[in-house]
Design a protein around this motif. Sequence first.
Motif, short mmCIF file in Angstrom:
data_model
loop_
_atom_site.label_atom_id
_atom_site.label_comp_id
_atom_site.label_asym_id
_atom_site.label_seq_id
_atom_site.Cartn_x
_atom_site.Cartn_y
_atom_site.Cartn_z
N ASP A 78 13.82 -11.99 -5.29
CA ASP A 78 13.01 -12.67 -4.27
C ASP A 78 12.21 -11.67 -3.45
OD1 ASP A 78 14.07 -15.11 -5.06
OD2 ASP A 78 15.51 -15.23 -3.41
N LYS A 79 12.85 -10.58 -3.06
CA LYS A 79 12.19 -9.56 -2.23
C LYS A 79 11.03 -8.93 -2.98
CE LYS A 79 11.90 -6.85 1.38
NZ LYS A 79 11.27 -7.37 2.59
N LEU A 80 11.22 -8.62 -4.26
CA LEU A 80 10.14 -8.02 -5.05
C LEU A 80 8.95 -8.97 -5.19
CD1 LEU A 80 12.21 -6.21 -7.82
CD2 LEU A 80 11.13 -5.19 -5.81
N ILE A 81 9.23 -10.24 -5.41
CA ILE A 81 8.15 -11.24 -5.52
C ILE A 81 7.43 -11.38 -4.18
CG2 ILE A 81 7.60 -13.67 -5.98
CD1 ILE A 81 8.40 -12.05 -8.52
N ASP A 82 8.17 -11.35 -3.09
CA ASP A 82 7.55 -11.39 -1.76
C ASP A 82 6.63 -10.19 -1.55
OD1 ASP A 82 8.68 -13.73 -0.90
OD2 ASP A 82 9.89 -12.84 0.69
N GLU A 83 7.10 -9.02 -1.93
CA GLU A 83 6.28 -7.82 -1.78
C GLU A 83 4.99 -7.93 -2.61
OE1 GLU A 83 8.85 -4.52 -2.72
OE2 GLU A 83 9.88 -4.64 -0.79
N LEU A 84 5.11 -8.48 -3.80
CA LEU A 84 3.93 -8.69 -4.65
C LEU A 84 2.96 -9.63 -3.95
CD1 LEU A 84 2.60 -8.26 -7.48
CD2 LEU A 84 3.77 -10.37 -8.18
N ALA A 85 3.46 -10.73 -3.43
CA ALA A 85 2.61 -11.73 -2.78
C ALA A 85 1.98 -11.18 -1.49
CB ALA A 85 3.41 -12.99 -2.48
N ARG A 86 2.64 -10.23 -0.87
CA ARG A 86 2.09 -9.64 0.36
C ARG A 86 1.05 -8.56 0.06
NH1 ARG A 86 7.46 -8.90 2.40
NH2 ARG A 86 6.95 -6.70 2.36
N GLY A 87 0.82 -8.29 -1.23
CA GLY A 87 -0.23 -7.36 -1.60
C GLY A 87 0.21 -5.92 -1.77
N LYS A 88 1.49 -5.68 -1.78
CA LYS A 88 1.99 -4.32 -1.97
C LYS A 88 1.62 -3.84 -3.38
CE LYS A 88 6.11 -1.83 -0.56
NZ LYS A 88 7.51 -1.96 -0.16
N LYS A 89 1.31 -2.57 -3.52
CA LYS A 89 0.95 -2.01 -4.82
C LYS A 89 2.16 -1.98 -5.74
CE LYS A 89 -2.68 0.82 -2.95
NZ LYS A 89 -3.79 1.47 -3.52
N MET A 90 1.92 -2.20 -7.04
CA MET A 90 3.01 -2.24 -8.02
C MET A 90 3.82 -0.93 -8.04
SD MET A 90 3.43 -5.16 -9.40
CE MET A 90 4.30 -4.96 -10.94
N GLU A 91 3.15 0.20 -7.83
CA GLU A 91 3.88 1.47 -7.83
C GLU A 91 4.94 1.49 -6.73
OE1 GLU A 91 0.02 2.07 -7.09
OE2 GLU A 91 0.21 1.03 -8.99
N LYS A 92 4.63 0.88 -5.61
CA LYS A 92 5.57 0.83 -4.48
C LYS A 92 6.65 -0.22 -4.71
CE LYS A 92 3.45 3.73 -1.67
NZ LYS A 92 4.04 4.94 -1.17
N ILE A 93 6.26 -1.35 -5.29
CA ILE A 93 7.22 -2.42 -5.56
C ILE A 93 8.28 -1.95 -6.54
CG2 ILE A 93 7.53 -4.71 -6.59
CD1 ILE A 93 4.69 -5.38 -5.56
N LEU A 94 7.85 -1.25 -7.58
CA LEU A 94 8.77 -0.83 -8.64
C LEU A 94 9.43 0.51 -8.34
CD1 LEU A 94 6.73 -1.94 -11.78
CD2 LEU A 94 8.36 -3.24 -10.38
N ARG A 95 9.35 0.93 -7.11
CA ARG A 95 10.06 2.11 -6.59
C ARG A 95 10.14 3.23 -7.58
NH1 ARG A 95 10.57 -2.28 -3.97
NH2 ARG A 95 11.28 -2.32 -1.84
#
Length: 115
Positions: free
Chosen positions: A98-115
């Motif tokens: 859920d948190k990763l999907i939220d970060e995606l929807a908030r516009g966070k870059k994939m490099e940051k989402i996928l740590r």
Amino acid sequence: MAKHRVFSIAVASVYPHYIAKAEKKGRTKAEVDQIIEWLTGYSPQALQAELDARTDFETFFARAPALNPAREQITGVICGIRVEEIEDPLMRELRYLDKLIDELARGKKMEKILR
């Protein structure tokens, strides 16, 4: 103690909501799939097979080929609860997703989402 009812929900029934949430913010289904694959280790074909089989969340995470060890770096609040403080391991896995999907929807870059 009884299992939480969300554990028995089919991933396929929630998956369209993940996609809709992402697409509403200009992101893509491919990015949602990339997040799920990164988190769980499922290949695109294996993920689709689990969706087609209407696998529940409990089984989905139990069968995950390779839960990403970097997922433990996921922190923050989801549904008013700090992810890193969730005691039930399966609920924590769900909230990581859920948190990763939220970060995606908030516009966070994939490099940051996928740590």
